[in-house]
Design a protein around this motif. Structure first.
Motif, PDB file in Angstrom:
ATOM      1  N   ILE B 285       0.836  -1.201   0.000  1.00 54.97           N
ATOM      2  CA  ILE B 285       0.000   0.000   0.000  1.00 54.97           C
ATOM      3  C   ILE B 285       0.869   1.250   0.000  1.00 54.97           C
ATOM      4  O   ILE B 285       0.497   2.281  -0.592  1.00 54.97           O
ATOM      5  N   ARG B 288       1.595   2.305  -3.482  1.00 57.53           N
ATOM      6  CA  ARG B 288       0.498   2.944  -4.224  1.00 57.53           C
ATOM      7  C   ARG B 288       0.389   4.407  -3.843  1.00 57.53           C
ATOM      8  O   ARG B 288       0.042   5.250  -4.666  1.00 57.53           O
ATOM      9  N   ALA B 289       0.692   4.727  -2.584  1.00 56.35           N
ATOM     10  CA  ALA B 289       0.740   6.133  -2.181  1.00 56.35           C
ATOM     11  C   ALA B 289       1.918   6.812  -2.855  1.00 56.35           C
ATOM     12  O   ALA B 289       1.807   7.951  -3.325  1.00 56.35           O
ATOM     13  N   ARG B 291       3.252   6.090  -5.675  1.00 61.84           N
ATOM     14  CA  ARG B 291       2.973   6.298  -7.094  1.00 61.84           C
ATOM     15  C   ARG B 291       2.286   7.651  -7.317  1.00 61.84           C
ATOM     16  O   ARG B 291       2.665   8.436  -8.187  1.00 61.84           O
ATOM     17  N   ARG B 292       1.282   7.917  -6.503  1.00 65.41           N
ATOM     18  CA  ARG B 292       0.585   9.191  -6.656  1.00 65.41           C
ATOM     19  C   ARG B 292       1.518  10.362  -6.315  1.00 65.41           C
ATOM     20  O   ARG B 292       1.530  11.374  -7.002  1.00 65.41           O
ATOM     21  N   VAL B 295       3.784  11.159  -9.230  1.00 66.06           N
ATOM     22  CA  VAL B 295       3.083  11.855 -10.314  1.00 66.06           C
ATOM     23  C   VAL B 295       2.859  13.317  -9.932  1.00 66.06           C
ATOM     24  O   VAL B 295       3.040  14.229 -10.750  1.00 66.06           O
ATOM     25  N   GLU B 296       2.489  13.541  -8.678  1.00 64.98           N
ATOM     26  CA  GLU B 296       2.259  14.924  -8.232  1.00 64.98           C
ATOM     27  C   GLU B 296       3.569  15.712  -8.180  1.00 64.98           C
ATOM     28  O   GLU B 296       3.595  16.905  -8.478  1.00 64.98           O
ATOM     29  N   PRO B 364      -1.505   3.658   7.355  1.00 67.64           N
ATOM     30  CA  PRO B 364      -0.764   3.718   6.092  1.00 67.64           C
ATOM     31  C   PRO B 364      -0.083   5.084   5.938  1.00 67.64           C
ATOM     32  O   PRO B 364      -0.468   6.050   6.587  1.00 67.64           O
ATOM     33  N   ILE B 365       0.917   5.127   5.073  1.00 65.62           N
ATOM     34  CA  ILE B 365       1.573   6.396   4.752  1.00 65.62           C
ATOM     35  C   ILE B 365       0.870   6.974   3.527  1.00 65.62           C
ATOM     36  O   ILE B 365       0.768   6.314   2.503  1.00 65.62           O
ATOM     37  N   GLY B 366       0.368   8.200   3.634  1.00 70.85           N
ATOM     38  CA  GLY B 366      -0.405   8.789   2.545  1.00 70.85           C
ATOM     39  C   GLY B 366       0.458   9.469   1.504  1.00 70.85           C
ATOM     40  O   GLY B 366       1.638   9.764   1.741  1.00 70.85           O
ATOM     41  N   PRO B 367      -0.119   9.727   0.329  1.00 76.54           N
ATOM     42  CA  PRO B 367       0.618  10.376  -0.769  1.00 76.54           C
ATOM     43  C   PRO B 367       1.183  11.743  -0.375  1.00 76.54           C
ATOM     44  O   PRO B 367       2.303  12.078  -0.770  1.00 76.54           O
TER      45      PRO B 367
END
Lengths: 281, 383, 198
Positions: B285, B288-289, B291-292, B295-296, B364-367
């Protein structure tokens, strides 16, 4: 009949003779127990290709390697767990577990009671020599009171398990005890245990002359075996639940037996049948 | 019944369906959060394909039964979480030593010890590699989505069979309990290898001889080979040995087996790493953070990229070295106190900065947090 | 399974929160199935607690017309609160664009801030229908009327799949009653008379 079977039984037909001489100490009872097992296999005309021997760790665990069959020497205390997977996956095999008093009753005790409860078709032979021989002679769950071992230098203060009482109380559908002195009776007991449909537990009273006997001044192997004979009472079994620890006199022969459903058959009939019906429906 | 087509599916259920699709016909397990949905689904579905499900008396017995079934010739699996994974380690080592194909699912929860059974973590990354004693081969895959749990579980069986090794499918509680829209393939579209069975003359057969690819043929009870299998160090004939030359040769083959098959083992994903100055490394997970966040970061003009190992162990070193060759900073994001970072620091060496972002709170660790760390690195000149 | 996209404009993030046993997971599952049917990609996660009754419970949906890169909520479009126990836990995920739907009876202190708060008589309506436990489905009907993320037909079909046959009529009634709650208030949300977000 036993004489007849003795006449055409040649243990070398069932051994990996190229591995001989074996590892066992002079006087060790495990060799006699191995002979009784292979004789029973011979009596039952079991095909060696279909025979699977699963053993644990310790002197008993090393015995399996000499058998010309599918032999699996697994982790300490776990042969019943491995055998459960093997027998469930391959009901066409005859799976026999060889274990010891430490392997089966101490580190593997949980697997023993649940194998008894589950009643999967397996034969469990527990070679009881009252000691951890392979590691040099430490106290085991079946070491008798006051015995000296390398970890009970002042004598053993712990009571010892009666393995057969334990197995019977946990629900094993065949429980028996034999001793190495009475090889023919032991062979017949193992033969009946293998023939029994369900979980069979057989305690084989063996002897460890080299370590246990020497430490406790029990004399030579014949002397040890004769002393065992003196403490045996080959009669019917008492109330096992009331006698969870080894009494001074122990019984031999078939000690408990019932015909409750074998787990593999029950699983295939109930679960696979229901699931098959669900799929069809 | 096993669903097919586009649907919402839970990660743990996807794992069970994939196992059956890959040919798994034996499951032994013990209840443990957050993996129990796998056992529950297997108990329902395995009998429908004439397979066997058994709930054993403990975690140790489950692992033993799985190995026993696989020794019998049946594809087998178990699933657990941290405390159970710890208990399985001894028998896992036996499977590695004896070369028994089997698949172990570890759904990671907060640790150590009982920890936080319902909270996600990534604290078993190193245990998955080094949990059992002694030098041993092991393959560990780390899916990051429900769809990938499906594909990687299938691949785990494939690798286990081809390489005769235990394969661990390692994912965090978040991915395990996540429900996502996925396309479940038709069973006929799923392929998974079958181990090589013993062949040739029975009298001269050597169960641990190297047939050339480092993976010995496997004996199936009943086929007439009647071999010996032991966790003791053994020679080509399967019997115990302590002869130094034989021990060395056997152990070298065992350990070298995976290196010889890197082409099928290594798997990873890269996102915009071609010109990346800052490479983020993460799994599950956290990836997946990341990845965003990458992109940002790109949208803000920062040359960031993501390297996501899908096969965690053996680590896809060659690909990673290539990705970081042009980078001057690596950010390792993981939900533990810093485990994967140790491997990354080893691989990067003195050629660049390795920064860490760790979380051990059970969240979880967020974007946003990852983006902030990327920006911080960029501010310090790692653009 | 993932693509190179950030937060897509058309994505929706919805959280159901309240007390364990209120049917929040069921609400989210029904909406997720309906959304799937209507062509969304769905990611459904939940606050998974050891106790299944009484404690804080939440269930989150991310809906996307494309590929969902990050499956957990980061900024809520809709927050449903059915019990005070869930009142403050999600405030950090709210923005001025968020819609907060609260049960008028069981939520005494809704989160205050620059977002829109809609107080709805979900529990009271469910009680009037004869079963207070359908408050979650009443709320689902209201949510659909306020933010039509899926069609009524899809939601009805999903409800039929998830609810047992003997309870389906009651639940369909609850769904309709929930939608009616919004038409009664003409779909006008009440701005919270509130200070700035904490």
């Amino acid at each position: 009949m036993d004489t007849a079977s003795a006449n055409d039984f040649d243990i070398r037909d069932y051994l990996r003779v190229e591995l001989l001489p074996h590892f066992m100490c002079p006087g060790c009872g495990h060799g006699i127990a191995l002979r009784a097992l292979l004789w029973a296999v011979h009596d039952l005309k079991l095909a060696k290709d279909r025979l699977a021997i699963v053993s644990g760790i310790g002197c008993s665990g090393r015995v399996g390697a000499y058998i010309d069959a599918n032999t699996f020497h697994v982790t300490h205390g776990r042969p019943l767990a491995f055998a459960t997977g093997l027998a469930l996956a391959r009901p066409d095999l005859e799976v026999i577990v060889i274990t010891g008093d430490g392997d089966c009753l101490a580190i593997g005790g949980n697997h023993l009671i649940h194998a008894c409860r589950r009643n999967l078709h397996l034969t469990c032979l527990m070679f009881n020599n009252e000691i951890y021989g392979m590691t040099g002679g430490q106290v085991s769950p079946t070491t008798a009171d006051d015995r000296l071992t390398t970890t009970t230098p002042y004598g053993n203060a712990e009571p010892s398990f009666d393995a057969c009482a334990l197995a019977a109380a946990a629900g094993a559908s065949f429980v028996g005890r034999g001793m190495t002195l009475q090889t023919v009776a032991l062979k017949n007991l193992i033969r009946d245990a293998i023939s029994h449909r369900g979980f069979s537990f057989v305690e084989v009273i063996s002897d460890c002359t080299e370590i246990f006997g020497r430490k406790n001044d029990l004399g030579s192997s014949p002397e040890m075996i004769l002393r065992q004979k003196g403490s045996m009472k080959p009669d019917t079994y008492g109330n096992v639940v009331d006698r969870p620890f080894r009494p001074n006199a122990v019984q031999t022969g078939v000690l408990a037996r019932n015909d409750r459903p074998e787990y593999g058959d029950a699983y295939r009939a109930a679960v696979l049948g229901a699931a098959g019906a669900a799929v069809a429906g | 019944m096993i669903p097919v087509g586009r649907r919402n599916l839970q990660g743990n259920h996807a794992c069970a369906y994939a196992a059956i699709a890959a040919g798994c016909r034996f499951y032994a397990g013990y209840p443990i959060t957050p993996s129990s949905e796998i056992a529950e689904k297997m108990s329902l579905e395995l009998p429908r394909v004439q397979g066997v499900f058994v709930q054993m008396e403990d975690e140790i017995a489950s692992m033993g039964a799985v190995i026993g079934a696989s020794l019998g010739g049946v594809k087998a699996m178990t699933a657990t979480s941290g405390p159970g994974f710890s208990l399985k380690q001894e028998n896992l080592g036996y499977a590695a030593m004896v070369e028994v194909p089997c698949v172990i699912i570890d759904v990671m929860r907060g640790g150590p010890s009982t920890g936080m059974p319902t909270r996600p973590a990534q604290g078993d990354l190193m245990q998955a590699r080094w949990g059992t004693h002694g030098d041993h081969p092991i393959v560990v895959v780390t899916p990051a989505s429900v769809g990938e749990i499906y594909t990687e579980t299938v691949r785990a069986f494939d690798l286990a069979e081809r390489l005769r090794t235990p394969v661990i499918v390692l994912y965090d509680e978040t991915v395990g309990h996540l429900v996502e829209t996925v396309d479940v393939p038709d069973l006929s579209d799923v392929t998974s290898a079958q181990r090589k069975w013993a062949s040739g003359p029975k009298e001269t057969f050597l169960p641990y001889a190297d047939p050339g690819d480092g993976v010995p043929e496997m004996v199936r009870p009943g086929d007439g080979y009647r071999c010996h299998t032991t966790g003791l160090t053994h020679g080509e004939n399967g019997f115990p040995t302590q002869r130094p030359a034989e021990v060395e040769e056997m152990t070298r083959r065992l350990l070298g087996k995976l290196e010889r098959h890197r082409d099928v083992i290594d798997r990873f994903e890269t996102v915009r790493t071609g010109d990346a100055h800052i490479v983020v490394v993460a799994v599950g997970i956290a990836a997946r953070a990341a990845r965003r966040a990458v992109v940002e970061a790109r949208a803000k003009g920062i040359a960031a990229g993501l390297f996501r190992p899908i096969t965690l162990w053996p680590f896809p070193e060659a690909a990673f070295r290539e990705v970081v060759a042009g980078a001057d900073a690596v950010l390792v994001v993981e939900m533990n106190a810093g485990q994967l970072a140790l491997e990354i620091e080893r691989l990067v060496g003195r050629r660049g900065k390795v920064a860490r972002l760790n979380r051990i709170s059970g969240e979880p660790i967020g974007p946003d947090e990852i983006l902030a760390n990327i920006e911080e690195l960029a501010r310090h000149g790692h653009r | 399974m993932t693509g190179e996209t950030g937060r897509v404009g058309g994505d929706r993030q919805i959280r159901f929160s309240g007390s364990g046993g209120q049917g929040l997971q069921l609400s989210a599952r029904i909406l997720a199935e309906a959304a799937l049917h209507d062509g969304w990609s769905v990611a459904h996660s939940q606050g998974y607690e050891p106790t299944s009754r009484g404690g804080l419970s939440r269930s989150d949906l991310v809906l996307s017309r494309g590929v969902i890169d990050y499956p957990l909520v980061t900024s809520l479009d809709v927050l449903v609160i059915l019990d005070d126990v869930g009142a403050t836990a999600s405030t950090s995920l709210l923005t001025h664009r968020s819609l907060v739907i609260v049960d008028a009876e069981r939520v005494t202190e809704p989160p205050l801030g620059p977002w829109t708060v809609q107080r709805l008589a979900c529990t009271a309506t469910a009680r009037r229908l004869g079963n207070e436990r359908t408050a979650n489905v009443v709320c689902l009907g209201a949510l659909l009327a306020l933010t039509p993320v899926c069609t009524v037909d899809s939601l009805t079909a999903a409800l039929r799949d998830e609810v047992s046959a003997k309870l389906i009529d009651l639940n369909l009634e609850a769904l309709a009653a929930g939608r009616a709650l919004i038409s009664q208030t003409a779909g006008v949300a009440t701005p919270a008379a509130a200070p700035a977000a904490p």
